[in-house]
Design an enzyme around this catalytic site. Structure first.
Site, PDB file in Angstrom:
ATOM      1  CG  HIS A  66       9.885  12.938   3.279  1.00 38.39           C
ATOM      2  ND1 HIS A  66      11.235  12.822   3.777  1.00 38.39           N
ATOM      3  CD2 HIS A  66       8.745  12.298   4.123  1.00 38.39           C
ATOM      4  CE1 HIS A  66      11.013  12.040   4.849  1.00 38.39           C
ATOM      5  NE2 HIS A  66       9.731  11.562   5.107  1.00 38.39           N
ATOM      6  CG  HIS A 117      14.129  12.551  11.063  1.00 40.79           C
ATOM      7  ND1 HIS A 117      13.835  13.356  12.352  1.00 40.79           N
ATOM      8  CD2 HIS A 117      13.109  12.623  10.284  1.00 40.79           C
ATOM      9  CE1 HIS A 117      12.703  13.418  12.251  1.00 40.79           C
ATOM     10  NE2 HIS A 117      12.284  13.071  11.118  1.00 40.79           N
ATOM     11  CG  ASN A 524      18.909   2.450  -1.226  1.00 46.02           C
ATOM     12  OD1 ASN A 524      18.447   3.352  -1.423  1.00 46.02           O
ATOM     13  ND2 ASN A 524      18.542   1.445  -1.589  1.00 46.02           N
TER      14      ASN A 524
END
Length: 766
Positions: A66, A117, A524
């Site tokens: 991440h 998320h 994006n």
């Protein structure tokens, strides 16, 4: 739960840097923290010793998929390689910053970004979605901007799946509860249902912010002696390990249950105050550099600020205000508690900075300072628990060239064409098809969802409900405004990832153009399965290249974005879903083009663009036959540019009174949506010799339905002919009618269309 959250609150020996140097063989749970064997060995090489428990936690979150983009970074560089100097000319900040910033003229700048998320929103839908909104809003705040609007791209499992109700209800309430409390209008988005998202919903939130160009702020720490101030909410145990436990791994058979403690908890009212506090701090010239605290918390904020600056940093971690007792240094450093910011402030401005925070009742604490060294050093009650080169944490993590392989099943998938499916022929069959599509979860009204959001708060929303793109007024004196749209098609991207990404770009670009605005920039959010699957990496690399090449063809830059991997349960990945957001600029919002028909008496309806027999991957194939195969529609980006130029000119000259892009459901769906938006009927006359089914339901790209005032029809047609844009007259708006009629085939009353469309979601989720 995260191993960090399981560590004892008190240990006999604090694992300091000195202690780590004298205990090289002490076992460490690096695997449980998501680190590979070779990554752990590299950390030891960097430090010349084993890491302390706190350093290990810091590296584990910052080297997670991440935060580090370790599987995607080598491919994302292609965006920079394909961006020309001309495309960069309007960018004030781009890839690598918290959000991209674009010059829109008259001294104004706009910052916008979309982020995911996804995993937290499955585990705890309300807080996962709410904190997704809060996080992207803080990214915008950190650029020096006032957040002015949000949008969302949502993907859920099948509408009739038992768990979809739980997830959708929580996500929608979370988005509405947080965004409405902030006073931010939700100006658009998209909601899609597909079984592949059942265990992995997608919650992608976009935020737009506005600033004067001179107010731009960046994330860096410079100037030895400058102070580091943490301000906002207290730090707690929520969100610990979120980036490594949730966002950087797949769900297993246990699903979400063991990962609940990793979801953050949001407080929108704290964030609302934090916004105003930040804006006053910026206005007072009290901030040198600033970073929001999101994924990885203080680990990210301190290492990124130091890495981007020209010196080192010292942090007194025990100075951080806590809301949980006896937190360990690792927990404080990696907590993802929300509504927190970290600023670099000159010593002479510290008192003024703290005074502004007191005015807004925002807790603020000096926790460290910039040094003239090259190390990030963090102490805990006077003992050093972190001593690292900050770039190795924030910007020089592992980079992987994952195996890439076209799936063995791709040829069979592409050969499975929709041409074999039975097609409607008679008027009754075509009417039934229209109602079946409109009455499906895929094309029905989203009012059940969107009515939970405030679309017009603050009074600057110009287009939102029923519009292809949301539009906001930026400058009341001149009327200057912006338009934003987000789009994606996982079905098309599965069939051809390169073309699928370009189709998403083309639709978002076209949605902005039909409002009358000129598209200028792209953001994006790339949602894919596991990067450890060569087939997923093939989809990802093809989509990146398709999007980058498409932006180069359109002449608009990618200003930033987000990658979300590991969206799969076991071996079952989601459809590859690259979400594309496009920003447009309009010099005067009064010349916007609405979606609804009936603004002018007797408008002529015209179809712009070419219609081909293209049904592979279509909603028609999905609804009527549960079919997915073949090849997606042809993409012609040169035609998209031409279409946008024509619409901009038509808006400026008042030649078009309404416009709606054609996408899912084709012309029939566009006509129905425009008629319902304007509460006005129309009569469609299909061109002689045309196949009614193809013309009504094809999903060919590069097409727009426009309503033209009768007095301007010849001028508009002449402009299209002069520019080489196909324009066909297909009907008229009938203000005295309460139906959509396709002459010689069928008619459906507006009442039946509305009832069919609006009944679907309440039936599943009401």
């Amino acid at each position: 739960m995260s191993p960090l959250a399981r560590t004892p609150r008190k240990t006999s020996v604090l694992d300091t840097v000195e202690h780590a140097a004298t205990t090289p063989d002490q076992p460490q749970p690096y695997g449980e923290l998501g680190l590979k064997d070779d990554e752990y060995r590299r950390i030891r090489q960097i430090l010349g010793r084993r890491p302390t428990d706190t350093e290990l936690a810091m590296y584990s979150v910052m080297w997670s998929e991440h935060c580090s983009y370790k599987s995607s970074k080598v491919h994302l560089r292609y965006f920079g390689e394909t961006t020309s100097d001309e495309m960069r000319a309007a960018m004030l900040a781009g890839i690598g910053e918290n959000a991209g910033v674009v010059d829109i003229g008259d001294g104004w700048a706009v910052t916008f970004k979309v982020e995911s998320h996804n995993h937290p929103s499955y585990v705890e839908p309300y807080q996962g979605a709410a904190t997704g909104v809060g996080g992207i809003v803080r990214d915008i705040m950190a650029m020096g901007a006032r957040p002015v609007a949000v949008m969302d791209q949502l993907r859920f499992g099948a509408a009739d799946a038992p768990d979809t109700r739980r997830v959708l209800d929580g996500v929608v309430r979370g988005i509405g509860g947080y965004g409405n409390s902030l006073g931010l209008p939700n100006i658009g988005g998209e909601t899609v249902f597909d079984p592949c998202y059942a265990g992995n919903p997608l919650v992608n939130a976009l935020c737009v912010g506005v600033l004067r160009q001179e107010d731009l702020h960046l994330a860096f720490a410079s100037g030895a002696g400058n102070k580091i101030i943490l301000f906002g909410a207290r730090t707690g145990l929520d969100g610990i390990g979120g980036v490594s436990v949730l966002a950087s791994d797949t769900f297993d058979a246990e699903g979400s249950r063991k990962k609940l403690p990793s979801v953050q908890v949001g407080d929108p009212f704290m964030e609302k105050v934090l916004i105003e506090c930040c804006l006053e701090l910026y206005a007072g010239g009290l901030v040198i550099g600033i970073q929001d605290l999101g994924g990885a918390g203080l680990s990210c904020a301190t290492s990124e600020l130091a890495s981007a600056g020209d010196g080192g940093m010292t942090i007194q971690l025990d100075s951080v205000p806590l809301r949980a007792k006896e937190m360990t240094p690792a927990e404080v450093l990696c907590s993802e508690s929300q509504e927190r910011m970290c600023a670099v402030v000159s010593p002479k401005n510290v008192d003024a900075f703290l005074a502004v925070c007191r005015k807004w009742e925002v807790l603020a604490t000096v926790i460290g300072e910039v040094t003239d060294g090259d190390r990030l050093q963090i102490t805990w009650h006077g003992e050093t628990v972190v001593d690292v080169p900050p770039r190795t944490v924030a910007h020089e993590g592992p980079v992987y060239q994952r195996p890439v392989a076209r799936p063995d099943t791709q040829d069979a998938l592409n050969a499975d064409r929709s041409a074999k499916l039975s097609r409607p022929v008679t008027g009754d069959e075509l009417r039934a098809t229209l109602l079946a599509l409109l009455g499906s979860p895929h094309l029905c009204s989203r009012a059940f969802i969107t009515e939970q959001y405030d679309r017009y708060v603050r009074g600057n929303t110009v287009l939102a409900e029923h519009a292809d793109g949301g539009m906001l007024r930026i400058d009341e004196s001149t009327g200057r405004g912006i338009a934003v749209s987000t789009d994606a098609s996982g079905r098309y991207t599965l069939l051809d990832p390169y073309a699928g990404a370009q189709l998403a770009l083309a639709e978002a670009y076209r949605n902005v153009a039909v409002t009358g605005a000129t598209p200028v920039a792209v953001t994006n959010c790339l949602n894919f399965g596991s990067p450890e699957d060569p087939g997923v990496m093939w989809q990802f690399t093809q989509a990146v290249r398709g999007l980058a090449d498409g932006c180069a063809d359109l002449g608009i830059p990618v200003t930033g974005g987000n990658v979300s991997f590991y969206n799969q349960t076991g071996s079952a990945a989601i459809l590859p879903t690259p979400v594309v957001g496009v920003l447009g600029v309009i010099d005067d919002v009064r010349r916007r083009i609405p979606t609804g028909l009936g603004a002018e008496p007797g408008e002529t309806l015209m179809l712009l663009g070419d219609t081909r027999d293209e049904f592979d991957g279509s909603v028609w194939a999905q609804v009527t036959a549960d079919h997915l195969g073949g090849l997606p529609p042809v993409v012609d980006l040169a035609r998209e540019k031409l279409l946008a130029a024509v619409l901009s000119s038509a808006s400026r000259d008042g030649l078009v009174s309404a416009a709606h892009d054609l996408s899912e459901g084709g012309l029939a769906q566009a006509i129905v949506e425009s008629a319902l938006a304007g509460e006005t009927g129309c009569r469609i006359v299909l061109p002689e010799g045309a196949d009614p089914f193809v013309l009504l339901f094809s999903e060919s790209a590069g097409r727009v339905l426009v309503a033209v005032p009768r007095t301007e029809e010849s001028r508009f047609r002449g402009m299209c002919e002069a520019r080489g844009l196909p324009a066909v007259r297909i009907g008229v708006v009938d203000q005295g009618s309460d139906a959509v009629e396709v002459q010689g085939l069928f008619a459906v009353s507006l009442a039946e269309l509305r009832a069919t469309s609006e009944a679907v979601l309440p039936r599943y989720f009401g």
